[in-house]
Motif scaffolding. Structure first.
Motif, PDB file in Angstrom:
ATOM      1  N   GLU A 124       0.823  -1.211   0.000  1.00 31.13           N
ATOM      2  CA  GLU A 124       0.000   0.000   0.000  1.00 31.13           C
ATOM      3  C   GLU A 124       0.857   1.261   0.000  1.00 31.13           C
ATOM      4  OE1 GLU A 124      -0.400  -2.501   2.005  1.00 31.13           O
ATOM      5  OE2 GLU A 124      -2.444  -3.276   1.773  1.00 31.13           O
TER       6      GLU A 124
ATOM      7  N   ILE B  93      -2.245   1.292   8.488  1.00 28.66           N
ATOM      8  CA  ILE B  93      -3.291   1.376   7.467  1.00 28.66           C
ATOM      9  C   ILE B  93      -4.647   1.217   8.163  1.00 28.66           C
ATOM     10  CG2 ILE B  93      -4.216   0.399   5.346  1.00 28.66           C
ATOM     11  CD1 ILE B  93      -1.512   1.638   4.950  1.00 28.66           C
TER      12      ILE B  93
ATOM     13  N   LYS C  91      -9.627   1.712   2.528  1.00 25.58           N
ATOM     14  CA  LYS C  91      -8.404   1.781   3.317  1.00 25.58           C
ATOM     15  C   LYS C  91      -7.791   3.163   3.135  1.00 25.58           C
ATOM     16  CE  LYS C  91      -7.117  -3.121   3.175  1.00 25.58           C
ATOM     17  NZ  LYS C  91      -6.052  -4.089   2.807  1.00 25.58           N
TER      18      LYS C  91
ATOM     19  N   VAL D  79      -4.561   6.031   4.888  1.00 28.16           N
ATOM     20  CA  VAL D  79      -3.445   6.308   5.778  1.00 28.16           C
ATOM     21  C   VAL D  79      -3.643   7.715   6.333  1.00 28.16           C
ATOM     22  CG1 VAL D  79      -2.032   7.106   3.841  1.00 28.16           C
ATOM     23  CG2 VAL D  79      -0.937   6.481   5.981  1.00 28.16           C
TER      24      VAL D  79
END
Length: 296
Positions: free
Chosen positions: A105, A135, A208, A210
Motif C-alpha cells: 500500500e 493502514i 483503506k 493512511v
C-alpha cells in the motif's frame, strides 16, 4: 651547479623510445569498459547500485590484468583496493535500500503521489514513520467524518475504495484512491487552530486509508522543510482538483448551477444550461437611476 643540473635531469619526463607492437589483452579493455559504464550511473539508490556494480567489475578485471600481465605489486595493490572499496559501497547501498522498502500500500502511494515529484526513498521513509506505518479501514456505509461533529485532527489519503462527500444531505463529489480525504479542512486551519468538518464523508464500499496526526506532521515539517513543501504542493493541488470537479456538480434547491470560481456572479438555472452550450452571461449589477439620467 652540478647538483642543480642533475636535479633538473631527474625531473625530466621519460619519453617512450619504442611503443609496444601488440595491444593489451581483452581483460584490460573489458576493465575500462566496465569503469566507463559505471561512471554513467544516475542519482538515487538505484543509480548508486548501478555505478558501484560496474566499478566493482571494472576494478576486478583491472586486478586480474595487473596480476597476470603487468606483474607489478603497486598496480595490483591499487586496483585491488579500489575493487574492495567498490564492493563495500555496493553492500552498504544495498543494505540501505533494503531498510527503506515498504508494504504494498505504501509502495503504491509512493509511486502514484511522491515519486513523480522526485521525493527520495529516504524522505519518504520519514513520512511513513510519521504515520507509524498504520493502514486504517472503513467498512461500507461507515463514516469517516460527520458534518459539524468530527474534529479536524489529521491529514488522510485514501488508498482504496470510494468515499461519498455530502453537505446538508446533498451530494457534492466522490473521493477516489490516492486523493486526500480532508485537504480543504487541513488547509483551512492554522497549526494552532481547531475546527470541525463542514461536510460528511461516508464509505461507499470497504476503504483503506493512511492518516497523519496534525501535531506529529507539523513536527516533521519543522524538522524537514522540504517535506513541508511537498505536502503543501500535494494538498493544494488536491483542493484544486476537488474544486474543478465540483464546478459542474454543485446545485442549490432551485436548480441553479454555481461556478465555484465566481460564486457570487456566475449562476444560471439548470434548464438553461441544458438547452445551450454557449457560456452563461454574467448578470450586470443593477444600479439606481439618478435624476440626471432620466429622460426629460
Amino acid at each position: 651547479m652540478e647538483s642543480t643540473h642533475d636535479d633538473q635531469n631527474n625531473l625530466t619526463w621519460t619519453v617512450c623510445s619504442k611503443w609496444k607492437e601488440h595491444p593489451e589483452g581483452s581483460i584490460f579493455h573489458l576493465a575500462n569498459i566496465f569503469i566507463f559504464l559505471g561512471f554513467m550511473g544516475g542519482s538515487g539508490f538505484y543509480g548508486l547500485l548501478y555505478m558501484f556494480t560496474f566499478l566493482a567489475f571494472g576494478f576486478f578485471c583491472s586486478t586480474i590484468w595487473a596480476w597476470s600481465d603487468v606483474c607489478t605489486t603497486d598496480t595490483f595493490s591499487w586496483t585491488f583496493a579500489l575493487f574492495v572499496v567498490s564492493v563495500a559501497q555496493l553492500v552498504h547501498v544495498s543494505y540501505r535500500l533494503r531498510s527503506v522498502t515498504f508494504d504494498k500500500e505504501f509502495q503504491d502511494l509512493y509511486n502514484y503521489m511522491f515519486k513523480k515529484l522526485g521525493v527520495s526513498l529516504t524522505h519518504y521513509g520519514k513520512i511513513v514513520c510519521c504515520c507509524e506505518g498504520d493502514i486504517h479501514t472503513i467498512e461500507k456505509d461507515h463514516y469517516f467524518a460527520m458534518e459539524g461533529k468530527t474534529a479536524i485532527d489529521k491529514l488522510s489519503v485514501l488508498l482504496s475504495g470510494r468515499i461519498r462527500v455530502t453537505v446538508n444531505g446533498e451530494f457534492l463529489h466522490y473521493i477516489y484512491p490516492f486523493q486526500f480525504l480532508d485537504s480543504p479542512e487541513w488547509d483551512s486551519l492554522r497549526p494552532s487552530e481547531e475546527g470541525v468538518f463542514q461536510v460528511t464523508l461516508r464509505a461507499d464500499n470497504r476503504c483503506k486509508y493512511v492518516a497523519w496526526r496534525r501535531k506529529k506532521l507539523y513536527l516533521l515539517f519543522a524538522k524537514h522543510r522540504y517535506i513541508a513543501k511537498i505536502f503543501a504542493l500535494l494538498v493544494r493541488n488536491d483542493i484544486a482538483d476537488k474544486l474543478y470537479s465540483l464546478n459542474d456538480k454543485a446545485f442549490d434547491s432551485h436548480g441553479f448551477r454555481y461556478d465555484l470560481r465566481l460564486p457570487s456572479f456566475c449562476h444560471v438555472p439548470l434548464p438553461e444550461l441544458e438547452k445551450t452550450d454557449a457560456p452563461a452571461p454574467v448578470p450586470e449589477h443593477t444600479k439606481e437611476t439618478t435624476p440626471s439620467e432620466r429622460a426629460p
